[in-house]
Design an enzyme around this catalytic site. Structure first.
Site, PDB file in Angstrom:
ATOM      1  N   ARG A  52       9.773  -4.799   0.017  1.00 33.10           N
ATOM      2  CA  ARG A  52      10.727  -3.870  -0.880  1.00 33.10           C
ATOM      3  C   ARG A  52      10.943  -3.173  -0.182  1.00 33.10           C
ATOM      4  NH1 ARG A  52       6.164  -3.384  -4.744  1.00 33.10           N
ATOM      5  NH2 ARG A  52       5.887  -1.396  -4.720  1.00 33.10           N
ATOM      6  N   ARG A  99      -0.909   4.371 -15.091  1.00 34.15           N
ATOM      7  CA  ARG A  99      -1.506   5.109 -13.188  1.00 34.15           C
ATOM      8  C   ARG A  99      -0.715   6.632 -14.120  1.00 34.15           C
ATOM      9  NH1 ARG A  99       1.432   1.278 -10.276  1.00 34.15           N
ATOM     10  NH2 ARG A  99       1.257   1.620  -8.523  1.00 34.15           N
ATOM     11  N   ARG A 128       2.887   7.434  -1.846  1.00 36.28           N
ATOM     12  CA  ARG A 128       2.241   6.630  -2.621  1.00 36.28           C
ATOM     13  C   ARG A 128       0.808   6.742  -2.765  1.00 36.28           C
ATOM     14  NH1 ARG A 128       5.204   1.676  -0.979  1.00 36.28           N
ATOM     15  NH2 ARG A 128       4.023   0.308  -2.286  1.00 36.28           N
ATOM     16  N   LYS A 153      -3.302  -6.152  -5.760  1.00 39.68           N
ATOM     17  CA  LYS A 153      -3.658  -6.011  -7.699  1.00 39.68           C
ATOM     18  C   LYS A 153      -2.590  -7.322  -8.166  1.00 39.68           C
ATOM     19  CE  LYS A 153      -2.481  -1.899  -8.639  1.00 39.68           C
ATOM     20  NZ  LYS A 153      -2.002  -1.253  -6.809  1.00 39.68           N
ATOM     21  N   ARG A 199       4.365  -6.784   4.287  1.00 35.27           N
ATOM     22  CA  ARG A 199       4.115  -8.397   2.982  1.00 35.27           C
ATOM     23  C   ARG A 199       5.184  -8.148   2.504  1.00 35.27           C
ATOM     24  NH1 ARG A 199       1.788  -4.654  -2.204  1.00 35.27           N
ATOM     25  NH2 ARG A 199       3.244  -3.142  -2.440  1.00 35.27           N
TER      26      ARG A 199
HETATM   27  P1  ADP Z   1       1.738  -0.634  -5.493  1.00 36.09           P
HETATM   28  O1  ADP Z   1       1.162  -0.439  -6.177  1.00 36.09           O
HETATM   29  O2  ADP Z   1       2.150  -1.336  -4.389  1.00 36.09           O
HETATM   30  O3  ADP Z   1       2.547   0.442  -5.272  1.00 36.09           O
HETATM   31  P2  ADP Z   1       4.208  -1.431  -7.588  1.00 36.09           P
HETATM   32  O4  ADP Z   1       4.950  -2.717  -7.122  1.00 36.09           O
HETATM   33  O5  ADP Z   1       3.130  -1.009  -8.246  1.00 36.09           O
HETATM   34  O6  ADP Z   1       3.628  -0.947  -6.462  1.00 36.09           O
HETATM   35  O7  ADP Z   1       5.126  -0.343  -7.785  1.00 36.09           O
HETATM   36  C1  ADP Z   1       5.860   0.292  -7.013  1.00 36.09           C
HETATM   37  C2  ADP Z   1       6.601   2.063  -7.311  1.00 36.09           C
HETATM   38  O8  ADP Z   1       7.263   1.364  -8.868  1.00 36.09           O
HETATM   39  C3  ADP Z   1       4.806   2.885  -7.812  1.00 36.09           C
HETATM   40  O9  ADP Z   1       5.023   3.499  -6.304  1.00 36.09           O
HETATM   41  C4  ADP Z   1       6.513   3.314  -8.870  1.00 36.09           C
HETATM   42  O10 ADP Z   1       7.427   4.586  -8.591  1.00 36.09           O
HETATM   43  C5  ADP Z   1       6.640   2.766  -9.818  1.00 36.09           C
HETATM   44  N1  ADP Z   1       6.035   2.142 -11.137  1.00 36.09           N
HETATM   45  C6  ADP Z   1       5.430   1.909 -10.774  1.00 36.09           C
HETATM   46  N2  ADP Z   1       4.384   1.272 -11.798  1.00 36.09           N
HETATM   47  C7  ADP Z   1       4.244   2.610 -12.615  1.00 36.09           C
HETATM   48  C8  ADP Z   1       3.570   3.497 -13.293  1.00 36.09           C
HETATM   49  N3  ADP Z   1       2.639   2.793 -14.118  1.00 36.09           N
HETATM   50  N4  ADP Z   1       3.894   4.211 -13.867  1.00 36.09           N
HETATM   51  C9  ADP Z   1       4.457   4.926 -13.421  1.00 36.09           C
HETATM   52  N5  ADP Z   1       5.493   4.634 -12.048  1.00 36.09           N
HETATM   53  C10 ADP Z   1       5.587   3.550 -11.390  1.00 36.09           C
END
Ligand code: ADP
Ligand code: ZN
Length: 228
Positions: A171, A98, A182, A23, A137
């Site tokens: 990360r 999400r 996740r 994404k 990554r």
């Molecule tokens: P990825 O999609 O690779 O898991 P992100 O950077 O989008 O990576 O998200 C990392 C973490 O941030 C998630 O595992 C969650 O803990 C938190 N997070 C990100 N976006 C949201 C969201 N919309 N709602 C709840 N938690 C979120």
């Protein structure tokens, strides 16, 4: 507003898909070629964690465990970001919504701004491949460009192709153990949104197991079509 002329609503694209689906990589490519603004709630949360804001303090441990941060926090962060003027060009939402509550909050927010979702694009991938993708990554701390040890290495070791920076970051939650949580959170809480957007007539599914440029090509075609 005097109501005499309504400007065309800025486009809103959503990228859906499990962690590792690409994404962020794809959102950045769309940002470059369409002048849209990438809004990544993950990036916004990581910034809040680094800055030590109240939201960041509440989110830190949750993120490290690979669980979802509470809807209240995430919705507030997104709402504030959407209020900044640069988003008037149109946005690509990466990692938001999400959960069902987040999707409803977004629908309400867009309705207030007389905007709609032009496309919710689901990046469809095999879970099994995500662990390899995520564990390799890294990102340039200078410009945010994403890389991968095997799939998208830098041309010169440790030097960003884009900005020449050398501050490469991995990360804290990109480990095999947290990836499992996740993925579980994705399937339990986020995957149901695919049906939500299908009902709205906004859903487009694409196979995201291929080459990055190939997927970027498909997304560019979609973006051209839905923002025309
Ligand atoms: P990825 O999609 O690779 O898991 P992100 O950077 O989008 O990576 O998200 C990392 C973490 O941030 C998630 O595992 C969650 O803990 C938190 N997070 C990100 N976006 C949201 C969201 N919309 N709602 C709840 N938690 C979120
Ligand atoms: Zn860079």
């Amino acid at each position: 507003m005097d109501g005499s002329k309504t400007p065309a609503a800025a486009p809103v694209l959503i990228l859906l898909g499990p962690p590792g689906a690409g994404k962020g990589t794809q959102a950045r490519m769309l940002e470059d070629s369409f002048g849209l603004v990438q809004l990544s709630t993950g990036d916004l949360l990581r910034t809040a964690v680094k800055a030590g804001t109240p939201a960041g303090k509440a989110a830190k441990a949750v993120m490290e465990a690979g669980d979802l941060v509470s809807d209240d926090i995430v919705i507030a962060i997104l709402r504030d970001r959407l209020a900044e003027p640069d988003t008037a060009k149109g946005v690509i939402l990466d990692g938001f919504p999400r959960t069902g509550a987040q999707a409803e909050a977004l629908d309400a927010l867009l309705a207030e701004n007389r905007q709609r979702i032009n496309a919710a694009i689901s990046l469809e991938v095999d879970d099994a491949a995500m662990v390899t993708r995520i564990s390799g990554r890294f990102t340039c701390g200078g410009c945010g460009e994403g890389y991968h040890d095997s799939f998208k290495p830098t041309a010169k070791d440790g030097i960003c192709d884009k900005c020449g920076g050398t501050d490469m970051q991995r990360r804290a939650d990109d480990t095999a153990e947290t990836v499992a949580s996740r993925l579980e959170a994705y399937h339990a809480q986020t995957a149901p949104l695919i049906a939500h957007y299908d009902q709205q007539g906004a859903l487009i599914r694409i196979d995201a197991m291929g080459a990055i440029d190939d997927i970027a090509g498909q997304l560019a075609a979609i973006a051209t079509r839905v923002t025309a």
